[in-house]
Design a protein around this motif. Structure first.
Motif, PDB file in Angstrom:
ATOM      1  N   ARG A  15      57.939  43.070 -18.399  1.00 45.83           N
ATOM      2  CA  ARG A  15      59.169  43.780 -18.049  1.00 45.83           C
ATOM      3  C   ARG A  15      60.195  42.751 -17.582  1.00 45.83           C
ATOM      4  O   ARG A  15      59.863  41.813 -16.863  1.00 45.83           O
ATOM      5  CB  ARG A  15      58.934  44.772 -16.909  1.00 45.83           C
ATOM      6  N   ARG A  28      70.524  45.631 -16.354  1.00 49.96           N
ATOM      7  CA  ARG A  28      69.908  45.787 -17.678  1.00 49.96           C
ATOM      8  C   ARG A  28      68.407  45.617 -17.526  1.00 49.96           C
ATOM      9  O   ARG A  28      67.939  44.992 -16.586  1.00 49.96           O
ATOM     10  CB  ARG A  28      70.423  44.702 -18.661  1.00 49.96           C
ATOM     11  N   GLN A  29      67.661  46.155 -18.475  1.00 47.07           N
ATOM     12  CA  GLN A  29      66.211  45.934 -18.434  1.00 47.07           C
ATOM     13  C   GLN A  29      65.609  45.932 -19.835  1.00 47.07           C
ATOM     14  O   GLN A  29      66.175  46.514 -20.759  1.00 47.07           O
ATOM     15  CB  GLN A  29      65.499  46.942 -17.544  1.00 47.07           C
ATOM     16  N   GLY A  30      64.472  45.235 -19.958  1.00 46.75           N
ATOM     17  CA  GLY A  30      63.766  45.151 -21.237  1.00 46.75           C
ATOM     18  C   GLY A  30      62.265  45.279 -21.019  1.00 46.75           C
ATOM     19  O   GLY A  30      61.770  45.070 -19.903  1.00 46.75           O
ATOM     20  N   TYR A  31      61.567  45.625 -22.102  1.00 41.22           N
ATOM     21  CA  TYR A  31      60.115  45.867 -21.997  1.00 41.22           C
ATOM     22  C   TYR A  31      59.465  45.540 -23.332  1.00 41.22           C
ATOM     23  O   TYR A  31      60.036  45.799 -24.387  1.00 41.22           O
ATOM     24  CB  TYR A  31      59.862  47.346 -21.648  1.00 41.22           C
ATOM     25  N   ALA A  32      58.276  44.953 -23.290  1.00 41.72           N
ATOM     26  CA  ALA A  32      57.481  44.752 -24.515  1.00 41.72           C
ATOM     27  C   ALA A  32      56.003  44.680 -24.148  1.00 41.72           C
ATOM     28  O   ALA A  32      55.638  44.104 -23.118  1.00 41.72           O
ATOM     29  CB  ALA A  32      57.893  43.460 -25.221  1.00 41.72           C
ATOM     30  N   GLU A  54      60.221  39.153 -26.938  1.00 40.57           N
ATOM     31  CA  GLU A  54      60.555  40.497 -27.437  1.00 40.57           C
ATOM     32  C   GLU A  54      61.256  41.326 -26.362  1.00 40.57           C
ATOM     33  O   GLU A  54      62.218  42.052 -26.630  1.00 40.57           O
ATOM     34  CB  GLU A  54      59.271  41.206 -27.892  1.00 40.57           C
ATOM     35  N   ALA A  55      60.793  41.202 -25.113  1.00 42.20           N
ATOM     36  CA  ALA A  55      61.384  41.985 -24.017  1.00 42.20           C
ATOM     37  C   ALA A  55      62.821  41.563 -23.722  1.00 42.20           C
ATOM     38  O   ALA A  55      63.621  42.359 -23.229  1.00 42.20           O
ATOM     39  CB  ALA A  55      60.538  41.844 -22.757  1.00 42.20           C
ATOM     40  N   ALA A  56      63.145  40.292 -24.043  1.00 40.75           N
ATOM     41  CA  ALA A  56      64.469  39.764 -23.701  1.00 40.75           C
ATOM     42  C   ALA A  56      65.424  39.716 -24.888  1.00 40.75           C
ATOM     43  O   ALA A  56      66.438  39.025 -24.848  1.00 40.75           O
ATOM     44  CB  ALA A  56      64.306  38.363 -23.106  1.00 40.75           C
ATOM     45  N   THR A  57      65.110  40.470 -25.945  1.00 40.97           N
ATOM     46  CA  THR A  57      65.985  40.436 -27.131  1.00 40.97           C
ATOM     47  C   THR A  57      67.294  41.183 -26.873  1.00 40.97           C
ATOM     48  O   THR A  57      67.461  41.833 -25.844  1.00 40.97           O
ATOM     49  CB  THR A  57      65.295  41.091 -28.354  1.00 40.97           C
ATOM     50  N   LEU A  60      69.827  40.324 -23.749  1.00 46.26           N
ATOM     51  CA  LEU A  60      69.513  40.820 -22.407  1.00 46.26           C
ATOM     52  C   LEU A  60      69.824  39.779 -21.324  1.00 46.26           C
ATOM     53  O   LEU A  60      70.299  40.122 -20.242  1.00 46.26           O
ATOM     54  CB  LEU A  60      68.030  41.211 -22.337  1.00 46.26           C
TER      55      LEU A  60
END
Length: 481
Positions: A15, A28-32, A54-57, A60
């Motif tokens: 995350r 903002r947030q990302g997840y993989a 992948e989470a930071a594509t 981000l």
């Protein structure tokens, strides 16, 4: 001050949160998911990097000035002299090192010797036990091991372009079994005891220190373990305990000193701020609720909660000792759970339902008392986990714990804690923050429950529970209370 990012590389996913460096507001947030079998105990660390990418594509991390890294604890990344993997990383929940941990306890002269040396007694998850397992079962790999890192150390090193300097922090180091939170130093003799020879270990950074700067000018903070990052993200301080309600349970609290515990009930971690995080684990928490729900013909914990609230404090005399998988606190590894107080009037579903909630919370209160018995102050209890949202938990917990109960809204607290650490390192590097005072971010949004007039009722329920525990398992805690 700008924006910062925190990434949490857990056992199954990554995350990423991007936060305002001054307020902590999540922008903002990302997840993989990690591209690995979630049950795997041997993992290629490159998978963590793939997941992070992948989470930071999607831009981000655009505009981010500093990054903090939180990662799963007790993973072992063994590297050779060139910095290449000797074998796949061993993951924290790998139980193969149980025999190795027991060997190490004996090799140093028992539990007291370990508690004095590093503040904890070896467990299978710790790196010191994994090193012993490696030396015993894969001697060639052990011989080639020249450097030992944990997942967060390895990720920071990769983000910085694999520099000659390798770093960690107090929080992560305190989980190795060969670093003492009390002295702030490695016990390299324990590494040699486990591995059979010395190995290089990462430099332990202070809470506000930076691990380095990427070629693009991005500051990378010290990073820390997931437990410490989550505590920092929640904003807990002295007087606060965190009770985690998973299948098993844990109670940790912020304390001003390391607690050496020869009984092995307390694991003495350092935190991400310069303080300490003693933790006590129980083997049974929500699994006791799930088992009771199934016994009553439902798999819905919400239904169990509603049923429990039809009963009254003390569950009409029913007492449930929830030691379904044996228990770690107190140390009863081979016991089973017990239900007592069965009378004709108490044999109703609602009383059994309430006894399950009271038993689970009394067991966790026992764990909390282990800390209180060592001088740890608990005025406020943070409840984490999906079960913390159940009305029966919220109704019963304040009286049982004898403290204000805080149920934070679900959020990525480990990633937020990593981002807060990044903001601290950035502010310290720029001269705007002290190395002793982290940025004052907004605390977690939460519901708050007071014990109020129910404290006496909670005390009575605890006494009923303690007297039953002492009757069935006399001296389990070494005393009657």
């Amino acid at each position: 001050m700008g924006i910062v990012a925190g990434l949490d590389s857990s056992s199954g996913f990554t995350r990423v949160v991007v936060c305002d460096a001054d307020t902590g507001a999540v922008l903002r947030q990302g997840y993989a998911q990690h591209p690995v079998d979630p049950k795997a105990t041997d993992v290629d660390p490159q998978m963590w990097l793939l997941s992070l990418g992948e989470a930071a594509t999607g831009g981000l991390l655009e505009g981010v000035q500093a990054i903090g890294v939180s990662a799963q604890q007790h993973g072992m990344v063994a590297l050779d002299r060139q910095g290449d993997l000797v074998r796949p990383a061993l993951i924290g929940n790998d139980k193969r090192a149980q025999v190795a941990a027991a060997d190490l306890v004996d090799a140093l002269g028992g539990r007291h010797a370990w508690a004095e040396a590093v503040g904890s007694v070896p467990q299978s998850g710790q790196l010191v036990a994994k090193l012993r397992w490696l030396a015993r079962t894969e001697p060639d790999a052990a011989r080639r091991t020249a450097l030992v890192l944990q997942p967060h150390d390895w990720l920071v090193w990769q983000l910085l372009g694999r520099p000659a300097r390798r770093t960690t922090d107090r929080g992560a180091a305190s989980g190795t079994g060969y670093w003492s939170a009390r002295t702030g130093a490695y016990r390299t003799d324990l590494v040699e005891l486990a591995l059979g020879h010395q190995a290089a270990l990462p430099e332990v950074l202070g809470p506000a220190d930076a691990a380095g700067t990427t070629p693009e000018g991005l500051l990378i903070s010290a990073g820390t373990g997931e437990t410490m990052a989550a505590a920092f993200g929640l904003g807990v301080g002295v007087g606060d305990a965190v009770v985690s309600l998973g299948a098993s349970g844990s109670v940790m609290a912020v304390h001003h000193e390391s607690l050496a515990d020869p009984t092995g009930l307390i694991t003495s971690f350092a935190d991400a701020t310069g303080m300490h995080l003693p933790v006590v684990h129980t083997l049974n928490a929500v699994r006791a609720l799930r088992g009771t729900a199934e016994l009553l013909g439902t798999d819905d914990l919400g239904e169990l909660s509603a049923l429990a609230l039809k009963s009254t404090p003390g569950s009409s005399g029913l007492v449930f000792l929830p030691y379904l998988e044996g228990e770690r606190t107190p140390r009863l590894p081979h016991t089973a759970g017990t239900l007592t107080g069965l009378r004709r009037e108490s044999m109703k579903p609602e009383h059994l339902a309430r006894a399950a909630f009271e038993g689970m919370l009394c067991s966790l209160a026992d764990a909390m008392d282990v800390l209180r018995g060592r001088g740890v102050e608990v005025r406020r209890v943070f409840l984490l986990g999906a079960a913390a949202e159940l009305p029966a938990v919220q109704a019963v917990a304040p009286a049982i714990f004898g403290a204000q109960v805080v149920v934070p809204q679900p959020a990525d607290y480990a990633a937020i804690g990593a981002a807060r650490q990044a903001a601290w390192a950035l502010g310290y590097a720029r001269g705007s923050l002290s190395p002793h005072t982290p940025p004052a971010w907004q605390g977690a949004a939460a519901q708050v429950f007071e014990a109020g007039d129910d404290t006496a009722v909670g005390t009575a329920v605890r006494q009923q529970y303690a007297s039953t525990r002492e009757q069935i398992h006399p001296g389990a805690f070494g005393h009657g209370g």
